[in-house]
Design an enzyme around this catalytic site. Structure first.
Site, PDB file in Angstrom:
ATOM      1  N   ARG A  52       0.856  -1.202   0.000  1.00  0.00           N
ATOM      2  CA  ARG A  52       0.000   0.000   0.000  1.00  0.00           C
ATOM      3  C   ARG A  52       0.886   1.243   0.000  1.00  0.00           C
ATOM      4  O   ARG A  52       0.574   2.245  -0.628  1.00  0.00           O
ATOM      5  CB  ARG A  52      -0.951  -0.007   1.206  1.00  0.00           C
ATOM      6  N   TYR A 104     -16.251  16.873 -15.315  1.00  0.00           N
ATOM      7  CA  TYR A 104     -16.809  15.518 -15.371  1.00  0.00           C
ATOM      8  C   TYR A 104     -17.900  15.377 -14.300  1.00  0.00           C
ATOM      9  O   TYR A 104     -17.729  15.877 -13.175  1.00  0.00           O
ATOM     10  CB  TYR A 104     -15.664  14.515 -15.158  1.00  0.00           C
ATOM     11  N   ASP A 176      -6.922  19.352 -13.790  1.00  0.00           N
ATOM     12  CA  ASP A 176      -7.191  18.009 -14.318  1.00  0.00           C
ATOM     13  C   ASP A 176      -6.812  18.035 -15.797  1.00  0.00           C
ATOM     14  O   ASP A 176      -7.487  18.681 -16.609  1.00  0.00           O
ATOM     15  CB  ASP A 176      -8.668  17.674 -14.108  1.00  0.00           C
ATOM     16  N   LYS A 201      -7.944   7.119 -19.141  1.00  0.00           N
ATOM     17  CA  LYS A 201      -8.219   7.713 -20.456  1.00  0.00           C
ATOM     18  C   LYS A 201      -6.987   7.620 -21.364  1.00  0.00           C
ATOM     19  O   LYS A 201      -6.548   6.535 -21.666  1.00  0.00           O
ATOM     20  CB  LYS A 201      -8.718   9.140 -20.260  1.00  0.00           C
TER      21      LYS A 201
HETATM   22  O1  P1T Z   1     -13.241   7.372 -13.951  1.00  0.00           O
HETATM   23  P1  P1T Z   1     -12.038   7.808 -13.148  1.00  0.00           P
HETATM   24  O2  P1T Z   1     -10.772   7.153 -13.551  1.00  0.00           O
HETATM   25  O3  P1T Z   1     -12.300   7.772 -11.685  1.00  0.00           O
HETATM   26  O4  P1T Z   1     -11.784   9.361 -13.535  1.00  0.00           O
HETATM   27  C1  P1T Z   1     -12.685  10.367 -13.262  1.00  0.00           C
HETATM   28  C2  P1T Z   1     -12.471  11.498 -14.224  1.00  0.00           C
HETATM   29  C3  P1T Z   1     -11.681  12.571 -13.831  1.00  0.00           C
HETATM   30  N1  P1T Z   1     -11.450  13.620 -14.655  1.00  0.00           N
HETATM   31  C4  P1T Z   1     -11.982  13.658 -15.894  1.00  0.00           C
HETATM   32  C5  P1T Z   1     -11.702  14.841 -16.762  1.00  0.00           C
HETATM   33  C6  P1T Z   1     -12.754  12.596 -16.360  1.00  0.00           C
HETATM   34  O5  P1T Z   1     -13.240  12.677 -17.608  1.00  0.00           O
HETATM   35  C7  P1T Z   1     -13.012  11.489 -15.513  1.00  0.00           C
HETATM   36  C8  P1T Z   1     -13.846  10.332 -15.953  1.00  0.00           C
HETATM   37  N2  P1T Z   1     -14.624  10.589 -17.088  1.00  0.00           N
HETATM   38  C9  P1T Z   1     -15.445   9.687 -17.722  1.00  0.00           C
HETATM   39  C10 P1T Z   1     -15.596   8.427 -17.316  1.00  0.00           C
HETATM   40  C11 P1T Z   1     -16.140  10.201 -18.909  1.00  0.00           C
HETATM   41  O6  P1T Z   1     -16.677   9.416 -19.721  1.00  0.00           O
HETATM   42  O7  P1T Z   1     -16.170  11.429 -19.072  1.00  0.00           O
END
Ligand code: P1T
Length: 384
Positions: A52, A104, A176, A201
Site C-alpha cells: 500500500r 466531469y 485536471d 483515459k
Molecule cells: O473514472 P475515473 O478514472 O475515476 O476518472 C474520473 C475522471 C476525472 N477527470 C476527468 C476529466 C474525467 O473525464 C473522468 C472520468 N470521465 C469519464 C468516465 C467520462 O466518460 O467522461
C-alpha cells in the site's frame, strides 16, 4: 544523457524505468507482492515495506508520469476519482473551493455531494470569464480546481492566468489534465501546483485499466499527498501499473493521431447541416481557440456537437453507428460516443446542465485512431 533530461518521446519510453537489475528484463516486472522481507526489523530494501505504501511497479509508473508532466513527484491511485479525493483530503471544514463549472459529472458529484457534508464550500464558476473568476475568491478559499479542455463542453481555460490569480492569494491550483494529456499541455510549467489525471483515459489508452495520478513539484505538498495516499490506501495494483507503463511508451504517437483524426472529424461535422453546433478547440470557431493555441501543442481527440433534433434524434444516430461504440469513458484507441445528459453527466442537476449547454441533443465523440475515412463514413451512414 539520463532519460529525465531527454525529449518527450524518449522520456515516455524510458523515464522511471531501467532494465531489471536481477535479470536484465527490459520491461519493468509486475511485482505482484503485498509485502517485502526485511533484512532486520524496521530495515527495508529501498523504501519497500508494504505494497500500500510502495511497490516497485507503481514506483516506476509514478516516476514516468512525473517526468511526462515536467514534475518532480508522481502518485498513482486506483481511479481518477481517488486521485481527486486525495487532494480534497488536504482541506478542512470551513475551507472554500473555486471549481470550474464544467467538469466531469463524477467530479461535480465528489465536490458537491460528498465533500459538502464535510463542511467544504464550493463555488461553481465559469473560469473562461476572468472577472467572474476573480470575484469568486473568498478569504477561506484554499483551492481552485479546473479541467481544460472541460468535460463535456470543451471550454479552454487560461491556466497561466488562473495560476497568477491563485498565487497572489495563496490558493492552490489543481488542473485536471485528462483531456489534454501530458503530450499537449503541461500545467505545472504554466504555474499549477498539482496536475491530476484519470489515467483510465489517454494515459491508459486502451480502455482496459481504471486509474488516477497526481503530479507535483513541491516536496512538502507531495509528502502531504503521499501521507493521504498511504493512509486512505486507494492505490492501484501492480498489474494495472504495468499496463499503464506499457501504454505511456506510445502516448505521443497515439495522441498525435487522435488529434489528426479529431480535426478532420470536427471539420466534417461543422460542414454538416444536422449539427447545429460543433465544439472543438482546434476550430477557428471555438471561443477560446487563441488560448488553446497558446497553451496546447495540439487540440486533442474530443469533440462535442449539438444535433438538430433533440434526444430521440441523437439516440437514433448513436444506435446506428457501427465503428463508434456507445460508451462512457474516452481516450482509448477505439472511437466512442455518448450522450452526456443521460450518461456521463446524468448526476449533474438538470438546471446546472441547462446552464452549461448540456442539452439532450448534445453528443460527445472520443475520436480514436482508426482510419479517419472509416470514422467519417460511419458518421455519414448513421446520419443517412
Ligand atoms: O473514472 P475515473 O478514472 O475515476 O476518472 C474520473 C475522471 C476525472 N477527470 C476527468 C476529466 C474525467 O473525464 C473522468 C472520468 N470521465 C469519464 C468516465 C467520462 O466518460 O467522461
Amino acid at each position: 544523457m539520463s532519460a529525465d533530461n531527454a525529449r518527450f518521446a524518449t522520456r515516455a519510453i524510458h523515464a522511471g524505468q531501467r532494465p531489471d537489475p536481477a535479470t536484465g528484463a527490459i520491461m519493468t516486472p509486475i511485482y505482484q507482492t503485498a509485502t517485502y522481507a526485511q533484512p532486520s526489523p524496521g530495515k527495508f530494501v529501498e523504501d519497500f515495506d508494504y505494497s500500500r505504501s510502495s511497490n516497485p511497479t507503481r514506483k516506476a509508473l509514478e516516476a514516468n508520469l512525473a517526468s511526462l508532466e515536467g514534475g518532480a513527484f508522481g502518485l498513482c491511485f486506483g481511479s481518477g476519482c481517488a486521485a481527486m479525493d486525495c487532494v480534497l483530503h488536504q482541506l478542512k471544514p470551513g475551507d472554500h473551493v473555486v471549481l470550474c463549472d464544467d467538469v466531469y459529472g463524477g467530479t461535480n458529484r465528489l465536490f458537491n455531494r460528498v465533500y459538502d457534508k464535510h463542511g467544504i464550500a464550493i463555488s461553481l464558476v465559469d473560469l473562461t470569464d476572468h472577472d467572474a473568476a476573480r470575484a469568486a475568491f473568498r478569504r477561506e478559499t484554499k483551492l481552485m480546481w479546473l479541467e481544460t479542455p472541460t468535460n463535456p463542453m470543451l471550454k479552454v481555460i487560461d491556466i497561466a492566468a488562473m495560476a497568477e490569480m491563485c498565487r497572489g492569494r495563496g490558493v492552490m491550483l489543481a488542473v485536471d489534465n485528462t483531456f489534454a494529456t501530458p503530450v499537449l499541455q503541461n500545467p505545472l510549467s504554466l504555474g499549477a501546483d498539482i496536475v491530476c489525471h484519470s489515467s483510465t483515459k489517454y494515459i491508459g489508452g486502451h480502455s482496459d485499466v481504471v486509474g488516477g495520478a497526481l503530479i507535483t513539484r513541491d516536496a512538502g505538498l507531495h509528502e502531504r499527498l503521499k501521507f493521504v495516499q498511504n493512509s486512505v490506501g486507494a492505490v492501484p495494483g501492480p498489474m494495472d501499473c504495468f499496463l499503464l507503463l506499457r501504454s505511456t511508451k506510445t502516448i505521443h504517437v497515439r495522441v498525435q493521431r487522435h488529434c489528426e483524426n479529431a480535426m478532420k472529424v470536427a471539420r466534417h461535422l461543422e460542414a454538416h447541416k444536422r449539427f447545429t453546433r460543433v465544439v472543438y478547440p482546434g476550430l477557428e470557431s471555438h471561443p477560446q481557440h487563441a488560448v488553446a493555441k497558446k497553451q496546447m501543442c495540439g487540440f486533442g481527440g474530443m469533440i462535442t456537437a449539438e444535433m438538430d433534433g433533440g434526444l430521440e434524434d441523437a439516440r437514433r444516430f448513436l444506435e446506428r453507428l457501427r465503428v463508434f461504440s456507445i460508451a462512457e469513458s474516452l481516450g482509448g484507441v477505439e472511437s466512442l460516443i455518448e450522450s452526456p445528459a443521460i450518461m456521463t453527466h446524468a448526476s449533474v442537476p438538470p438546471e446546472q446542465r441547462a446552464r452549461l449547454g448540456i442539452t439532450d441533443g448534445l453528443v460527445r465523440f472520443s475520436v480514436g485512431i482508426e482510419d479517419v475515412d472509416d470514422l467519417i463514413g460511419d458518421i455519414e451512414q448513421a446520419l443517412g
